[in-house]
Design a protein around this motif. Structure first.
Motif, mmCIF file in Angstrom:
data_model
loop_
_atom_site.group_PDB
_atom_site.id
_atom_site.type_symbol
_atom_site.label_atom_id
_atom_site.label_comp_id
_atom_site.label_asym_id
_atom_site.label_seq_id
_atom_site.Cartn_x
_atom_site.Cartn_y
_atom_site.Cartn_z
ATOM 1 N N TYR A 1 0.806 -1.218 0.000
ATOM 2 C CA TYR A 1 0.000 0.000 0.000
ATOM 3 C C TYR A 1 0.847 1.281 0.000
ATOM 4 O O TYR A 1 0.853 2.047 0.970
ATOM 5 C CB TYR A 1 -0.990 -0.009 1.174
ATOM 6 N N PRO A 2 1.566 1.515 -1.100
ATOM 7 C CA PRO A 2 2.394 2.727 -1.193
ATOM 8 C C PRO A 2 1.532 3.987 -1.306
ATOM 9 O O PRO A 2 0.325 3.913 -1.559
ATOM 10 C CB PRO A 2 3.189 2.496 -2.480
ATOM 11 N N ASP A 3 2.165 5.147 -1.164
ATOM 12 C CA ASP A 3 1.442 6.410 -1.261
ATOM 13 C C ASP A 3 1.081 6.752 -2.707
ATOM 14 O O ASP A 3 0.026 7.334 -2.974
ATOM 15 C CB ASP A 3 2.290 7.542 -0.661
ATOM 16 N N PHE A 4 1.973 6.386 -3.626
ATOM 17 C CA PHE A 4 1.746 6.679 -5.047
ATOM 18 C C PHE A 4 2.215 5.512 -5.899
ATOM 19 O O PHE A 4 3.250 4.899 -5.613
ATOM 20 C CB PHE A 4 2.528 7.930 -5.497
ATOM 21 N N ILE A 5 1.451 5.222 -6.941
ATOM 22 C CA ILE A 5 1.925 4.315 -7.986
ATOM 23 C C ILE A 5 1.897 5.087 -9.301
ATOM 24 O O ILE A 5 0.872 5.654 -9.679
ATOM 25 C CB ILE A 5 1.057 3.047 -8.098
#
Length: 310
Positions: free
Chosen positions: A116-120
């Motif tokens: 669950y990264p902040d941005f993809i």
């Protein structure tokens, strides 16, 4: 959020007088076999058939959420979407563009695998006015992001629809900017400390060249130049930039002024172009925007604008 099998997505689509294209992308999204998403459409003061279409589609499909507002511009429309998004991740789509049918499944897999990264950031395809296709690159790596998006030799487009953004503490678009709003949004958000950015190679988005959007308000050349330089000042003085990266930004502004002067020359002749070149050069000079020798082509364009303005 952790442990969920299906990440939820809020799709934000600003629209203005583009009913046919809007209908196409919404119809496409509603056929995608993925349950956990909704579509937030912001009608930014359209006076065509958009409002009637949105009323009908909203009444027939709970996935579609509609907001009608006066014409405030794409940044304000996107911010309305952000304020009303309640799912795990936000994706922006322009009303005349397209996505692949597997966009949600690909992003869901990447999000879970990367905790669950902040941005993809993903890749895409650009279709020009003649139908030609070119690739829109993703990030080369997950480090030196600011260098990648400012250095003209790297040429990474700051295109907001190529981001899946965790719906947490998003810095909104700056509504006073008429140009480079995506660039500044990238700087505001991707320069934050302790964020995680993942890049994937998948081409999930198709950007279509739209002549109308490229030339809107083109007749108000003076205001165009004023708005462009104002946006450039905001970007070049951004706290996230090094001195070198600020010079890169000044190069970009000068290139845009040069490009617009060429359009005016082709459409309106030498007299009109010279008049506007004077305005463009004065704006650049007043804002202390001048490319460095590290970007020699842009520096040459700066002096060509100056010479043409004399």
């Amino acid at each position: 959020m952790k442990g969920k099998e299906n990440t939820s997505f809020s799709i934000i689509i600003p629209t203005y007088n583009n009913y046919t294209s809007l209908h196409n992308i919404v119809s496409k999204l509603l056929t995608i076999p993925y349950d956990n998403f909704n579509i937030i459409i912001i009608n930014d003061g359209s006076n065509d058939a958009t409002e009637q279409y949105l009323s009908k589609i909203h009444n027939h499909n709970k996935k579609v959420i509609v907001f009608n507002q006066e014409n405030l511009g794409v940044s304000a429309a996107r911010n309305t979407g952000i304020r009303n998004a309640d799912n795990d991740y936000i994706i922006f789509i322009d009303d005349d563009d397209d996505v692949t049918v597997n966009i949600f499944n690909v992003l869901n897999k990447a999000i879970i695998e990367n905790n669950y990264p902040d941005f993809i950031r993903y890749s895409g395809i650009r279709i020009d006015k003649n139908g030609g296709k070119t690739s829109i690159k993703g990030f080369e790596s997950n480090v030196d992001i600011i260098e990648q998006i400012t250095n003209p030799k790297r040429h990474i487009d700051c295109y907001t629809p190529l981001l899946a953004i965790k719906n947490k503490n998003i810095k909104k678009f700056r509504e006073d900017l008429k140009y480079l709003e995506d660039d500044v949004f990238y700087l505001d958000n991707l320069s934050r400390k302790s964020i995680r950015i993942v890049t994937i190679p998948n081409k999930l988005y198709t950007y279509r060249y739209n002549e109308a959007s490229k030339t809107k308000n083109i007749n108000n050349y003076e205001q165009n130049f004023n708005d462009l330089v104002k946006s450039g000042e905001t970007m070049m003085r951004h706290r996230a930039l090094t001195r070198r990266q600020s010079f890169y930004t000044q190069s970009k502004i000068c290139n845009l002024i040069f490009w617009k002067t060429r359009i005016i020359l082709a459409q309106n002749g030498t007299k009109k172009a010279r008049k506007l070149a004077k305005i463009g050069y004065k704006n650049l000079k007043d804002a202390k925007i001048k490319p460095s020798i590290i970007t020699p082509k842009s520096l040459l364009k700066y002096y060509l604008i100056k010479l043409f303005a004399l």
